[in-house]
Enzyme design. Structure first.
Site, PDB file in Angstrom:
ATOM      1  N   GLY A 103      -5.036  -5.743   3.206  1.00 24.70           N
ATOM      2  CA  GLY A 103      -4.526  -4.393   3.035  1.00 24.70           C
ATOM      3  C   GLY A 103      -5.118  -3.428   4.038  1.00 24.70           C
ATOM      4  O   GLY A 103      -4.644  -3.293   5.169  1.00 24.70           O
ATOM      5  N   ARG A 104      -6.210  -2.764   3.646  1.00 25.58           N
ATOM      6  CA  ARG A 104      -6.784  -1.703   4.472  1.00 25.58           C
ATOM      7  C   ARG A 104      -7.203  -2.180   5.865  1.00 25.58           C
ATOM      8  O   ARG A 104      -7.163  -1.409   6.822  1.00 25.58           O
ATOM      9  CB  ARG A 104      -7.983  -1.082   3.742  1.00 25.58           C
ATOM     10  CG  ARG A 104      -7.600  -0.258   2.515  1.00 25.58           C
ATOM     11  CD  ARG A 104      -8.815   0.137   1.694  1.00 25.58           C
ATOM     12  NE  ARG A 104      -9.438  -1.027   1.077  1.00 25.58           N
ATOM     13  CZ  ARG A 104     -10.673  -1.046   0.562  1.00 25.58           C
ATOM     14  NH1 ARG A 104     -11.406   0.053   0.626  1.00 25.58           N
ATOM     15  NH2 ARG A 104     -11.152  -2.138   0.008  1.00 25.58           N
ATOM     16  N   MET A 124       0.853  -1.193   0.000  1.00 23.18           N
ATOM     17  CA  MET A 124       0.000   0.000   0.000  1.00 23.18           C
ATOM     18  C   MET A 124       0.884   1.236   0.000  1.00 23.18           C
ATOM     19  O   MET A 124       1.726   1.406   0.887  1.00 23.18           O
ATOM     20  CB  MET A 124      -0.916   0.005   1.229  1.00 23.18           C
ATOM     21  CG  MET A 124      -1.975  -1.084   1.225  1.00 23.18           C
ATOM     22  SD  MET A 124      -3.010  -1.061   2.722  1.00 23.18           S
ATOM     23  CE  MET A 124      -1.879  -1.810   3.916  1.00 23.18           C
ATOM     24  N   LYS A 130       0.926  -9.012  -8.958  1.00 22.12           N
ATOM     25  CA  LYS A 130      -0.384  -8.637  -8.406  1.00 22.12           C
ATOM     26  C   LYS A 130      -1.222  -8.023  -9.512  1.00 22.12           C
ATOM     27  O   LYS A 130      -0.764  -7.112 -10.218  1.00 22.12           O
ATOM     28  CB  LYS A 130      -0.235  -7.645  -7.251  1.00 22.12           C
ATOM     29  CG  LYS A 130      -1.554  -7.376  -6.518  1.00 22.12           C
ATOM     30  CD  LYS A 130      -1.312  -6.659  -5.188  1.00 22.12           C
ATOM     31  CE  LYS A 130      -2.572  -6.666  -4.323  1.00 22.12           C
ATOM     32  NZ  LYS A 130      -3.585  -5.705  -4.759  1.00 22.12           N
ATOM     33  N   CYS A 159      -2.599  -1.659  -9.361  1.00 22.75           N
ATOM     34  CA  CYS A 159      -2.905  -0.333  -8.817  1.00 22.75           C
ATOM     35  C   CYS A 159      -3.886   0.405  -9.719  1.00 22.75           C
ATOM     36  O   CYS A 159      -3.641   0.559 -10.915  1.00 22.75           O
ATOM     37  CB  CYS A 159      -1.633   0.491  -8.659  1.00 22.75           C
ATOM     38  SG  CYS A 159      -1.931   2.148  -7.992  1.00 22.75           S
TER      39      CYS A 159
END
Length: 318
Positions: free
Chosen positions: A224-225, A17, A139, A100
């Site tokens: 992630g988040r 991230m 990714k 992304c």
């Protein structure tokens, strides 16, 4: 889970991230249960120019193994050179960013914009794999938009190019981080290739982690988040997957100890001024859900000195 010659402690991966997964945060998440932590994205152009900010992003001094660096770019030759440079600097895994969704990345035809150009995808992957002697991972997203979902084809290109693990965020680029995650698409990708597949997207509880692994048949999950302000989520998920039982929530005292350790590492890594600025967003995440969190965040964001930041944390987390 194994990636190349590296056997991970478990199948839980901290997602790369931007502005978040610096060395202090990666180390913290590894200590709290992540089997692998991927660096924030490093631009191949900036890497080759030797930009200080970029080199700091690739800094892995003292980091728990294996060390994974994510690179981004659209030129096969430059991507290969950037991968080789990162290997020379101590990276043990190279991760390629084709997931992304940010406009500033896609406008340079990097990140998930590459999913539009399948031949170029193959050229970049082959160039990077040939440039280094360490495992290369990738990714991606499920495609560019709902009418252009080519995740399965990209996955096959990746496997044929020598990619050794594939992370899939279960949304298209046009979805950004909104809408339902396509776990069924991740499952379809997993069914078509033999390399490890890591499922990513909206995994924020131990129960969700278990359900996603069962639905997708993926080899691992990427978080992630949900780890922002909750780095202990990895140990919670790991324990649940192994035992079926929940760990108790961390006490305010433990949260305070973890947070103070985190910001001390930020001060050391970035220097006092920049470290104090970066600490603000992390402290805000840690405070989320606590009583009077909004007022605390507002006050904390006005603090500029390290002693005052420490005191504010000591006072709030009691």
């Amino acid at each position: 889970m194994k990636i190349g010659q590296y056997k991970l402690e478990n199948n839980l991966v901290l997602a790369p991230m931007a502005g978040v997964t610096d060395r202090p945060f990666r180390q913290l998440c590894k200590r709290l249960g992540a089997g692998l932590a991927v660096s924030e994205m490093v631009s191949s152009n900036s890497m080759l120019r030797g930009a200080l900010k970029t080199l700091r992003r690739a800094n892995h001094d003292g980091e728990t193994l294996p060390r994974s660096v994510q690179i981004a770019g659209a030129c096969p030759k430059m991507m290969g050179e950037a991968a080789r440079l990162n290997e020379d600097l101590g990276a043990q895994l190279i991760d390629i960013n084709m997931g992304c969704p940010a406009k500033k990345v896609c406008n340079t035809l990097a990140g998930s914009a590459l999913l539009k150009d399948e031949p170029l995808v193959g050229q970049i992957l082959e160039a990077v794999v040939k440039a280094v002697s360490i495992p290369v991972t990738l990714k991606i997203r499920t495609g560019w938009d709902k009418d252009n979902k080519n995740g399965i084809l990209i996955a096959k290109i990746a496997e044929n190019a020598g990619i050794q693990a594939l992370s899939v965020h279960g949304r298209t680029r046009s979805c950004y981080f909104k809408g339902e995650v396509e776990y069924e698409t991740i499952a379809a990708i997993k069914a078509e290739i033999k390399i490890p597949v890591i499922a990513n997207g909206d995994i924020d509880t131990p129960e969700k982690a278990k359900a996603v692994l069962e639905k997708t048949k993926a080899d691992g999950i990427m978080i992630g988040r949900a780890a922002q302000g909750r780095p202990w989520i990895f140990r919670e998920i790991d324990h649940y997957l192994k035992t079926g039982c929940h760990l108790p929530e961390p006490s305010l005292q433990e949260i305070k100890v973890i947070l103070l350790e985190h910001i001390e590492n930020l001060y050391e890594f970035y220097g006092s001024e920049t470290g104090a600025m970066i600490a603000r967003k992390h402290v805000s995440w840690y405070a989320k859900g606590q009583v009077n969190a909004a007022r605390f965040r507002e006050q904390f964001n006005q603090i500029n000195t390290i002693p005052e930041q420490r005191l504010a944390i000591e006072t709030f987390f009691v």
